[in-house]
Design a protein around this motif. Structure first.
Motif, PDB file in Angstrom:
ATOM      1  N   ARG A  55       0.859  -1.179   0.000  1.00 47.83           N
ATOM      2  CA  ARG A  55       0.000   0.000   0.000  1.00 47.83           C
ATOM      3  C   ARG A  55       0.895   1.229   0.000  1.00 47.83           C
ATOM      4  O   ARG A  55       1.545   1.526   1.002  1.00 47.83           O
ATOM      5  CB  ARG A  55      -0.900   0.019   1.230  1.00 47.83           C
ATOM      6  CG  ARG A  55      -2.051  -0.966   1.164  1.00 47.83           C
ATOM      7  CD  ARG A  55      -3.040  -0.655   2.247  1.00 47.83           C
ATOM      8  NE  ARG A  55      -2.379  -0.659   3.564  1.00 47.83           N
ATOM      9  CZ  ARG A  55      -2.795   0.047   4.605  1.00 47.83           C
ATOM     10  NH1 ARG A  55      -3.834   0.822   4.498  1.00 47.83           N
ATOM     11  NH2 ARG A  55      -2.173  -0.015   5.765  1.00 47.83           N
ATOM     12  N   GLN A  56       0.915   1.939  -1.106  1.00 48.83           N
ATOM     13  CA  GLN A  56       1.757   3.114  -1.196  1.00 48.83           C
ATOM     14  C   GLN A  56       1.110   4.268  -0.449  1.00 48.83           C
ATOM     15  O   GLN A  56      -0.106   4.382  -0.377  1.00 48.83           O
ATOM     16  CB  GLN A  56       1.984   3.503  -2.652  1.00 48.83           C
ATOM     17  CG  GLN A  56       2.735   2.436  -3.429  1.00 48.83           C
ATOM     18  CD  GLN A  56       2.981   2.880  -4.844  1.00 48.83           C
ATOM     19  OE1 GLN A  56       2.547   3.952  -5.244  1.00 48.83           O
ATOM     20  NE2 GLN A  56       3.666   2.061  -5.596  1.00 48.83           N
ATOM     21  N   LEU A  57       1.983   5.117   0.101  1.00 51.77           N
ATOM     22  CA  LEU A  57       1.471   6.306   0.757  1.00 51.77           C
ATOM     23  C   LEU A  57       0.749   7.185  -0.246  1.00 51.77           C
ATOM     24  O   LEU A  57       1.134   7.276  -1.407  1.00 51.77           O
ATOM     25  CB  LEU A  57       2.632   7.112   1.367  1.00 51.77           C
ATOM     26  CG  LEU A  57       3.227   6.573   2.669  1.00 51.77           C
ATOM     27  CD1 LEU A  57       4.384   7.453   3.080  1.00 51.77           C
ATOM     28  CD2 LEU A  57       2.184   6.552   3.762  1.00 51.77           C
ATOM     29  N   PRO A 287      12.343  -5.138  -1.594  1.00 48.85           N
ATOM     30  CA  PRO A 287      12.878  -6.308  -0.886  1.00 48.85           C
ATOM     31  C   PRO A 287      11.823  -7.130  -0.161  1.00 48.85           C
ATOM     32  O   PRO A 287      12.044  -8.309   0.097  1.00 48.85           O
ATOM     33  CB  PRO A 287      13.874  -5.679   0.099  1.00 48.85           C
ATOM     34  CG  PRO A 287      13.438  -4.268   0.261  1.00 48.85           C
ATOM     35  CD  PRO A 287      12.838  -3.868  -1.045  1.00 48.85           C
ATOM     36  N   SER A 288      10.699  -6.514   0.185  1.00 46.11           N
ATOM     37  CA  SER A 288       9.615  -7.250   0.835  1.00 46.11           C
ATOM     38  C   SER A 288       8.318  -6.514   0.565  1.00 46.11           C
ATOM     39  O   SER A 288       8.307  -5.433  -0.025  1.00 46.11           O
ATOM     40  CB  SER A 288       9.868  -7.364   2.343  1.00 46.11           C
ATOM     41  OG  SER A 288       9.625  -6.117   2.988  1.00 46.11           O
ATOM     42  N   ARG A 289       7.225  -7.088   1.019  1.00 42.75           N
ATOM     43  CA  ARG A 289       5.927  -6.449   0.810  1.00 42.75           C
ATOM     44  C   ARG A 289       5.754  -5.215   1.677  1.00 42.75           C
ATOM     45  O   ARG A 289       4.767  -4.502   1.553  1.00 42.75           O
ATOM     46  CB  ARG A 289       4.801  -7.443   1.114  1.00 42.75           C
ATOM     47  CG  ARG A 289       4.744  -7.906   2.576  1.00 42.75           C
ATOM     48  CD  ARG A 289       3.657  -8.945   2.796  1.00 42.75           C
ATOM     49  NE  ARG A 289       2.366  -8.462   2.401  1.00 42.75           N
ATOM     50  CZ  ARG A 289       1.561  -7.763   3.207  1.00 42.75           C
ATOM     51  NH1 ARG A 289       1.952  -7.448   4.424  1.00 42.75           N
ATOM     52  NH2 ARG A 289       0.381  -7.375   2.783  1.00 42.75           N
ATOM     53  N   ARG A 292       9.361  -0.266  -0.488  1.00 37.31           N
ATOM     54  CA  ARG A 292       9.636  -0.098  -1.921  1.00 37.31           C
ATOM     55  C   ARG A 292      10.554   1.104  -2.093  1.00 37.31           C
ATOM     56  O   ARG A 292      10.294   2.178  -1.543  1.00 37.31           O
ATOM     57  CB  ARG A 292       8.339   0.108  -2.700  1.00 37.31           C
ATOM     58  CG  ARG A 292       8.483   0.117  -4.214  1.00 37.31           C
ATOM     59  CD  ARG A 292       7.094   0.168  -4.849  1.00 37.31           C
ATOM     60  NE  ARG A 292       7.129  -0.083  -6.273  1.00 37.31           N
ATOM     61  CZ  ARG A 292       7.127   0.880  -7.204  1.00 37.31           C
ATOM     62  NH1 ARG A 292       7.092   2.155  -6.828  1.00 37.31           N
ATOM     63  NH2 ARG A 292       7.133   0.575  -8.487  1.00 37.31           N
ATOM     64  N   HIS A 293      11.621   0.937  -2.862  1.00 39.67           N
ATOM     65  CA  HIS A 293      12.610   1.993  -3.065  1.00 39.67           C
ATOM     66  C   HIS A 293      12.735   2.275  -4.562  1.00 39.67           C
ATOM     67  O   HIS A 293      12.866   1.348  -5.363  1.00 39.67           O
ATOM     68  CB  HIS A 293      13.970   1.585  -2.503  1.00 39.67           C
ATOM     69  CG  HIS A 293      13.941   1.218  -1.059  1.00 39.67           C
ATOM     70  ND1 HIS A 293      14.204   2.126  -0.059  1.00 39.67           N
ATOM     71  CD2 HIS A 293      13.642   0.038  -0.433  1.00 39.67           C
ATOM     72  CE1 HIS A 293      14.095   1.529   1.113  1.00 39.67           C
ATOM     73  NE2 HIS A 293      13.749   0.263   0.914  1.00 39.67           N
ATOM     74  N   VAL A 294      12.731   3.551  -4.915  1.00 44.02           N
ATOM     75  CA  VAL A 294      12.853   3.958  -6.312  1.00 44.02           C
ATOM     76  C   VAL A 294      14.012   4.937  -6.435  1.00 44.02           C
ATOM     77  O   VAL A 294      13.994   6.023  -5.835  1.00 44.02           O
ATOM     78  CB  VAL A 294      11.561   4.622  -6.823  1.00 44.02           C
ATOM     79  CG1 VAL A 294      11.721   5.010  -8.295  1.00 44.02           C
ATOM     80  CG2 VAL A 294      10.362   3.700  -6.643  1.00 44.02           C
TER      81      VAL A 294
END
Length: 766
Positions: A55-57, A287-289, A292-294
């Motif tokens: 779930r993205q911010l 790396p996990s649920r 998330r890194h961009v």
């Protein structure tokens, strides 16, 4: 011609190319090891992308697309247009009510003053009557550099390539709490493509290993050619990558003028060659649920060469008459950013987003003139920014009985080192090259903010508060004082910007809302300390003076609106009134003493802008085997200097747009009618634009234009677009483009928009 070695030492290309190489190497290494990843049923396996639901911010895009918040917004989905997105920012935003983009032709002489172009922030995007740096522009949440005007050297903010963006989000009016108090007119956020945008199959699942897009196009009005390519890949279940590049070359935008003389009587476009190049690289690591890194690297380059035939004297006879003149422009913007999102599930936050960005921007404009006297004149203007941005935003969902609260809070820090240099040959007395229009300056902004989105029954309340502290610090007087008579001044201060929104859902289909939001924007380095002095023919001394007493701008915005979301109809109606104190006007004429004309950035004590907007979409359903849809928009605004009673010139005339779309499985047709209302003389303060001796500002007449387009889809992944702009070949002007043109000017046609012209584009996904 001299140059400052400190600027070249900071060239962003030094760090950009290695970083791009790292991105490519990581992507390739990940692809090579993809086969070695453990299977989904093996110990230590990472869930596949289809199984991961992070779930993205909610960021700028999430807020802008939600109808539950009390604000006016638009989302331009470039994919939904099937490759028809505008080549320029003006085309992309042309159908939004009370939104415009200034795009004047290249006709300024190398040595000409450009004060009229700087007033009211009249460069770049204009929202609800205010533009320039009062519109907060970001790319993926990272702020774009400012616009800056230095005599005839205009550095705008279009360091952009629209092919890189999947959507453009526009918020009208102050959006102080979450986005920034300095976005007094509004916010425009450009969202770049993500690898997953090209890795989804027809069912919407990310099953592709490699995907991408190729696009090419041509436009007749500027004889422009474009080529763009994007490739994205899934290196493993936790790593995706994207590389995108595009190139566009074009010539001057054609006018409806017919005089082709190679001198000041000319009304056709000057010979011009433009080139735009953009590269975007992304590496996404999941790396996990829970996180998330961009990592993003973006580079845009713009260059333009203009043969200024329109500057030549028709019959050279005086020493200052121009025989030949040209202008060259180069601009680059490079951004490296790290956007990280975390699922925390703690007592203090459910989600956290952090953004770290570094951005380097350089702009240089060089003009050369050969005069009748035999003088060879050069004007070399440089403007550069080095900016760091750090931000953290957290969200927490709380429930108390019937109340639900979504708290959003965070902190922002932005630091920009700003430099300029004015160099050349044959200065006008008392100029001595090189010198600086304002001293080297470091601008810092720190903010803390909190917003609570509270829902109880059919009511939503969104109170918010932002606390800002700013500092404009002179870091060096070298090259500025002297020749300036006084040293550059620093300035700092703080402000609190509250907001309160209320929304009521009267029925499942209809809601009403109201919002109050405050704005706050400190003076810029180029406004606080701008200085310049030269002797203009025949014997007039023009002086631009610093204003160390310049105060920050403040605004209070009120908006009420109605939304309807019916089965076939989507409707938005909004009315607004914004009050401003200490509104900053650049290069205002302040006094004339003998043969001296003095200009200065000044504060307008009080001003007011009000207006309304209507926009929507009606779906007629299935008609003759296809779907028929109407779109419509109308907006108008009025602005007044409350102290003088005179109008504010940056207000655009009313615009009415009605569009028609008809789509079948294989083809689609579009038609857009736009009616631009006349700019009435009573809505123009000519004295503030034109020198008294130059006459009255030209008021644009009303005009109606028609654009048509056809799209053919021989396959689901191929789209061919052809169309004609201004089908009726209507001769018309847009108000932002004629700012500073006299009503009795014999070359008014030089500022007309293009006549009838064709375009074609081909887009293929794979």
């Amino acid at each position: 011609m001299r140059s400052d070695p400190r600027f070249s030492a900071l060239s962003p290309s030094i760090w950009a190319r290695p970083v791009l190489g790292v991105c490519v190497a990581l992507a390739c290494a990940s692809m090579a090891t993809a086969q070695a990843q453990p299977g989904a049923d093996q110990p230590g396996a990472t869930p596949s992308l289809g199984e991961v639901e992070v779930r993205q911010l909610r960021d700028e895009g999430d807020y802008a697309t939600r109808d539950v918040l009390p604000l006016s917004h638009d989302v331009i989905d470039t994919d939904a247009k099937g490759g028809e997105q505008g080549r320029t920012l003006g085309e992309a935003l042309q159908d939004l009510p009370n939104v415009s983009v200034r795009d004047a032709p290249a006709r300024l002489a190398v040595g000409a003053a450009s004060s009229s172009f700087a007033r009211d922030g009249n460069t770049g995007i204009n929202i609800r009557g205010l533009g320039g740096n009062r519109v907060l522009m970001t790319v993926d949440g990272v702020r774009l550099p400012r616009s800056y005007v230095s005599r005839s050297a205009i550095f705008d903010r279009e360091y952009l390539s629209l092919e890189q963006f999947k959507r453009i989000e526009v918020i009208r009016g102050p959006a102080s709490a979450l986005y920034g108090s300095d976005g007094m007119a509004g916010v425009v956020n450009f969202v770049t493509y993500d690898p997953l945008d090209f890795l989804l199959d027809e069912s919407g699942k990310p099953t592709k290993t490699v995907g991408g897009r190729l696009a090419t196009g041509w436009s007749e009005d500027d004889n422009g050619y474009s080529l763009a390519g994007t490739v994205a890949g899934r290196a493993s279940d936790s790593v995706q990558w994207l590389l995108s590049a595009n190139r566009r070359t074009s010539h001057a935008m054609q006018t409806m003028g017919r005089n082709d003389e190679p001198n000041a009587n000319r009304t056709t476009a000057n010979p011009q060659h433009d080139g735009d190049t953009a590269v975007l690289g992304k590496l996404v690591v999941q790396p996990s649920r829970l996180q998330r890194h961009v990592l993003t690297l973006e580079r845009t380059e713009r260059n333009s060469t203009v043969d200024l035939l329109s500057s030549r004297a028709p019959r050279p006879s005086k020493p200052g008459d121009v025989l030949n003149e040209d202008s060259r422009y180069e601009g680059t913007r490079e951004r490296l950013s790290w956007d990280a999102r975390y699922e925390l599930g703690t007592a203090w936050a459910d989600q956290l987003r952090t953004v770290v960005g570094v951005q380097h921007t350089d702009s240089r404009r060089v003009g050369t003139s050969d005069l009748f006297s035999g003088t060879h004149r050069v004007r070399d203007n440089f403007y550069g920014e080095r900016a760091w941005q750090v931000g953290a935003r957290a969200e927490k969902l709380l429930r108390h009985g019937d109340w639900t609260h979504r708290l959003t809070y965070g902190a922002d820090y932005v630091r920009s080192n700003i430099r300029n240099l004015y160099d050349g040959l044959a200065p006008l007395p008392p100029e001595q090259f090189p010198f600086k229009r304002f001293p080297d300056t470091r601008e810092t902004a720190t903010a803390l903010y909190l917003q609570d989105e509270s829902v109880i029954g059919d009511w939503t309340l969104t109170p918010g508060l932002r606390l800002d502290h700013f500092a404009v610090d002179v870091t060096s007087q070298a090259g500025y004082f002297p020749p300036s008579k006084v040293p550059g001044k620093s300035l700092s201060g703080s402000a609190a910007s509250p907001k309160l929104g209320v929304l009521y859902r009267a029925t499942p289909a209809w809601s009403v809302y109201g919002q109050y939001a405050a704005g706050f924007r400190p003076p810029e380095a180029g406004q606080l300390n701008d200085q310049f002095e030269y002797l203009a023919p025949p014997n007039t001394r023009v002086i631009i003076q610093p204003n160390p007493d310049l105060k920050p701008e403040k605004s209070r915005g009120f908006e009420v609106g109605v939304r309807g979301r019916l089965e076939n109809l989507s409707l938005d109606v909004a009315a607004f009134t914004n009050r401003y104190s200490n509104l900053i006007v650049d290069a205002e004429f302040v006094r004339e003493v003998g043969n001296e004309r003095q200009f200065q950035a000044v504060n307008i004590p009080r001003a007011r802008i009000h207006g309304f907007e209507v926009k929507g979409r009606y779906d007629w359903g299935r008609v003759a085997g296809g779907r028929l849809v109407n779109t419509f928009a109308f907006g108008m605004a009025r602005g007044t200097n409350s102290d003088s009673g005179k109008p504010i010139n940056s207000i655009d005339p009313a615009l009415l747009m009605v569009g028609l779309r008809y789509d079948t499985a294989q083809w689609g047709f579009s038609a857009d009618v736009r009616h631009h209302a006349a700019k009435k003389a009573k809505d123009i303060d000519s004295e503030a634009i034109m020198a008294a001796r130059a006459g009255t500002q030209f008021a644009t007449p009303a005009a109606t234009t028609l654009d048509v387009g056809l799209q053919w889809r021989p396959r689901k992944d191929v789209r061919l677009n052809v169309g004609v702009r201004n089908l009726t070949d209507r001769k018309y002007w847009l108000w932002p483009s004629v700012y500073g043109v006299a009503g009795n000017s014999p070359i008014r046609d030089a500022y007309t928009q293009a006549g009838r012209s064709a375009y074609v584009s081909l887009v293929m996904d794979f």
